[in-house]
Design a protein around this motif. Structure first.
Motif, PDB file in Angstrom:
ATOM      1  N   PHE A 173       0.818  -1.209   0.000  1.00 44.93           N
ATOM      2  CA  PHE A 173       0.000   0.000   0.000  1.00 44.93           C
ATOM      3  C   PHE A 173       0.853   1.261   0.000  1.00 44.93           C
ATOM      4  O   PHE A 173       0.306   2.368  -0.042  1.00 44.93           O
ATOM      5  CB  PHE A 173      -0.917   0.008   1.227  1.00 44.93           C
ATOM      6  CG  PHE A 173      -2.043  -0.983   1.160  1.00 44.93           C
ATOM      7  CD1 PHE A 173      -3.260  -0.645   0.586  1.00 44.93           C
ATOM      8  CD2 PHE A 173      -1.893  -2.267   1.673  1.00 44.93           C
ATOM      9  CE1 PHE A 173      -4.310  -1.554   0.533  1.00 44.93           C
ATOM     10  CE2 PHE A 173      -2.930  -3.190   1.630  1.00 44.93           C
ATOM     11  CZ  PHE A 173      -4.133  -2.835   1.056  1.00 44.93           C
ATOM     12  N   THR A 174       2.181   1.112   0.067  1.00 40.96           N
ATOM     13  CA  THR A 174       3.105   2.245   0.060  1.00 40.96           C
ATOM     14  C   THR A 174       4.009   2.174  -1.155  1.00 40.96           C
ATOM     15  O   THR A 174       4.035   1.163  -1.870  1.00 40.96           O
ATOM     16  CB  THR A 174       3.986   2.252   1.327  1.00 40.96           C
ATOM     17  OG1 THR A 174       5.050   1.292   1.183  1.00 40.96           O
ATOM     18  CG2 THR A 174       3.181   1.920   2.576  1.00 40.96           C
ATOM     19  N   ASP A 175       4.777   3.237  -1.372  1.00 45.26           N
ATOM     20  CA  ASP A 175       5.772   3.246  -2.447  1.00 45.26           C
ATOM     21  C   ASP A 175       7.151   2.817  -1.948  1.00 45.26           C
ATOM     22  O   ASP A 175       8.130   2.898  -2.695  1.00 45.26           O
ATOM     23  CB  ASP A 175       5.880   4.655  -3.049  1.00 45.26           C
ATOM     24  CG  ASP A 175       4.613   5.070  -3.787  1.00 45.26           C
ATOM     25  OD1 ASP A 175       4.014   4.209  -4.454  1.00 45.26           O
ATOM     26  OD2 ASP A 175       4.225   6.252  -3.684  1.00 45.26           O
ATOM     27  N   ASP A 228       0.854   4.811   7.608  1.00 48.53           N
ATOM     28  CA  ASP A 228       1.237   4.544   6.221  1.00 48.53           C
ATOM     29  C   ASP A 228       0.455   3.365   5.667  1.00 48.53           C
ATOM     30  O   ASP A 228       0.730   2.917   4.543  1.00 48.53           O
ATOM     31  CB  ASP A 228       2.737   4.219   6.143  1.00 48.53           C
ATOM     32  CG  ASP A 228       3.609   5.354   6.640  1.00 48.53           C
ATOM     33  OD1 ASP A 228       3.503   6.455   6.068  1.00 48.53           O
ATOM     34  OD2 ASP A 228       4.380   5.148   7.606  1.00 48.53           O
ATOM     35  N   ARG A 260      -2.984   2.753  -4.075  1.00 47.59           N
ATOM     36  CA  ARG A 260      -2.145   3.566  -3.188  1.00 47.59           C
ATOM     37  C   ARG A 260      -2.652   5.006  -3.122  1.00 47.59           C
ATOM     38  O   ARG A 260      -2.728   5.602  -2.036  1.00 47.59           O
ATOM     39  CB  ARG A 260      -0.700   3.536  -3.673  1.00 47.59           C
ATOM     40  CG  ARG A 260      -0.017   2.181  -3.490  1.00 47.59           C
ATOM     41  CD  ARG A 260       1.329   2.146  -4.170  1.00 47.59           C
ATOM     42  NE  ARG A 260       1.995   0.875  -3.931  1.00 47.59           N
ATOM     43  CZ  ARG A 260       3.118   0.483  -4.541  1.00 47.59           C
ATOM     44  NH1 ARG A 260       3.698   1.298  -5.436  1.00 47.59           N
ATOM     45  NH2 ARG A 260       3.660  -0.687  -4.263  1.00 47.59           N
ATOM     46  N   LEU A 280      -3.672  -6.411  -0.244  1.00 46.96           N
ATOM     47  CA  LEU A 280      -3.580  -5.391  -1.285  1.00 46.96           C
ATOM     48  C   LEU A 280      -4.568  -5.656  -2.415  1.00 46.96           C
ATOM     49  O   LEU A 280      -5.153  -4.729  -2.975  1.00 46.96           O
ATOM     50  CB  LEU A 280      -2.156  -5.336  -1.835  1.00 46.96           C
ATOM     51  CG  LEU A 280      -1.888  -4.347  -2.967  1.00 46.96           C
ATOM     52  CD1 LEU A 280      -2.153  -2.913  -2.519  1.00 46.96           C
ATOM     53  CD2 LEU A 280      -0.440  -4.478  -3.459  1.00 46.96           C
ATOM     54  N   ARG A 322      -1.160   1.264  -8.348  1.00 48.28           N
ATOM     55  CA  ARG A 322      -0.983   2.722  -8.267  1.00 48.28           C
ATOM     56  C   ARG A 322      -2.265   3.407  -7.822  1.00 48.28           C
ATOM     57  O   ARG A 322      -2.244   4.292  -6.949  1.00 48.28           O
ATOM     58  CB  ARG A 322      -0.532   3.278  -9.624  1.00 48.28           C
ATOM     59  CG  ARG A 322       0.904   2.927  -9.998  1.00 48.28           C
ATOM     60  CD  ARG A 322       1.364   3.784 -11.175  1.00 48.28           C
ATOM     61  NE  ARG A 322       0.521   3.599 -12.359  1.00 48.28           N
ATOM     62  CZ  ARG A 322       0.753   2.705 -13.302  1.00 48.28           C
ATOM     63  NH1 ARG A 322       1.782   1.868 -13.198  1.00 48.28           N
ATOM     64  NH2 ARG A 322      -0.046   2.608 -14.367  1.00 48.28           N
TER      65      ARG A 322
END
Length: 355
Positions: free
Chosen positions: A182-184, A281, A257, A205, A254
């Motif tokens: 869920f994060t970059d 986060d 997120r 996810l 993408r």
């Protein structure tokens, strides 16, 4: 697994609402799934008349691409928790100690104990500062990033430095990245350290918790141990096929997120009018209800058709609830059930299909 420890062990509570008429904010899963999942599953179900290919080349390749490692370093498992258990089985012996964060996922301590080992609890936000002398007494250290239930992700540089200290101390580092997608942030798989095992879950996810698909990543002797110890046909054909399909849906990831980040911030601001809410986060928020009675907060939300997580089940928390971040319509229902309102509007676009 240690037979004596199994006989004295206990199960731990989790989120997840079985009543389909209740809006479930107690579990942290994506309300959307990638397009095409149904067709892939249908084709895979027909092929399930035969055993799956135990090498799982397509799944390993997709998982490796997703976290940035070679396909051969991927160990397929039926969910992230299966990867955690497998890592502990090859790393711990009866009498060992393991560094375990708190408050954090309750299965860590349970799984450590099932191996006949003992958890040494450390505050989750202090574990990366553990020095070599503390690590030398532990066969294993666990890091959850983002941490569940607090939602804060580990700094990649601090995590890399901690991995180096674990290696110098002869301590295996298990990094649970169940919510990192869920994060970059980059996966710890990029470290390519023989002292690091990464556990990943696909099902949160990609919104398919019942599918049970995940994997571990390791290198060197630890990779060989995991590969030898994993069960034959460790993924069913539908899980392997759907998992590989989902891992290659870059646009879906993408958009997920972006949506989660926007919804989470708006929810945090709204909830902060009534509760003490931690920054996060992850696709969930930890709320301290203060002097309010936790049972009453949970019961009031349920009376409005919404289930939230009693976070008192996490070690060290005594006045907290945890709520998931989902889609705008559902999030607004949650806020109303908790006695707060958010009149903002957002684009809840998705490249997937809502459950």
């Amino acid at each position: 697994m240690d037979p004596d420890s199994v006989r004295t062990g206990e199960r731990v509570p989790h989120g997840g609402e079985t009543d389909r008429d209740i809006l479930d904010f107690s579990a942290n899963t994506n309300p959307y799934t990638p397009d095409g999942v149904e067709a892939v599953y249908a084709d895979a179900l027909e092929d399930s008349r035969r055993y799956p290919d135990d090498d799982y080349p397509e799944f390993r390749a997709a998982a490796g691409e997703f976290v940035g490692c070679e396909a051969e370093r991927v160990i397929p498992t039926p969910g992230g928790l299966a990867a955690i258990r497998l890592a502990l089985e090859v790393s711990l012996e009866p009498g060992d100690e393991a560094l375990v964060p708190f408050p954090s996922f309750g299965e860590y301590a349970r799984e450590v104990r099932l191996q006949g080992a003992s958890p040494r609890f450390v505050p989750h936000d202090e574990i990366l500062a553990a020095e070599r002398d503390a690590l030398e007494d532990c066969a294993l250290a666990i890091v959850c990033t983002p941490n569940n239930p607090t939602g804060d992700a580990a700094d990649p540089d601090a995590l890399a430095a901690f991995a180096t200290r674990c290696g110098a101390a002869g301590t295996t580092l298990l990094v649970d990245e169940a919510f990192l997608g869920f994060t970059d942030l980059p996966s710890a798989a990029r470290l390519e350290s023989e002292d690091v095992i990464v556990a990943r879950s696909l099902t949160k996810l990609f919104g398919l918790p019942g599918l049970r698909a995940g994997f571990a990543v390791a290198t060197g002797e630890r990779r060989e141990a995991l590969e030898t110890a994993r069960r034959a046909w460790s993924l069913g054909t539908p899980a392997a096929r759907v998992g590989a399909h989902c891992l290659r849906r870059d646009a879906f990831v993408r958009e997920t997120r972006k949506r989660v980040a926007g919804e989470r911030e708006q929810m945090r601001e709204a909830l902060a009018s009534r509760f003490d809410v931690r920054p996060s986060d992850a696709p969930y928020l930890l709320c301290d209800v203060g002097e309010r009675d936790v049972d009453s907060v949970i019961a009031a939300a349920r009376a409005d058709g919404v289930a939230i997580r009693d976070a008192r089940t996490f070690r060290g928390l005594d006045s907290h609830v945890r709520v998931a971040v989902t889609d705008r319509e559902s999030n607004d229902r949650l806020l109303a059930a908790l006695g707060v309102a958010d009149g903002s509007e957002s684009d809840d676009s998705s490249t997937g299909r809502k459950h």
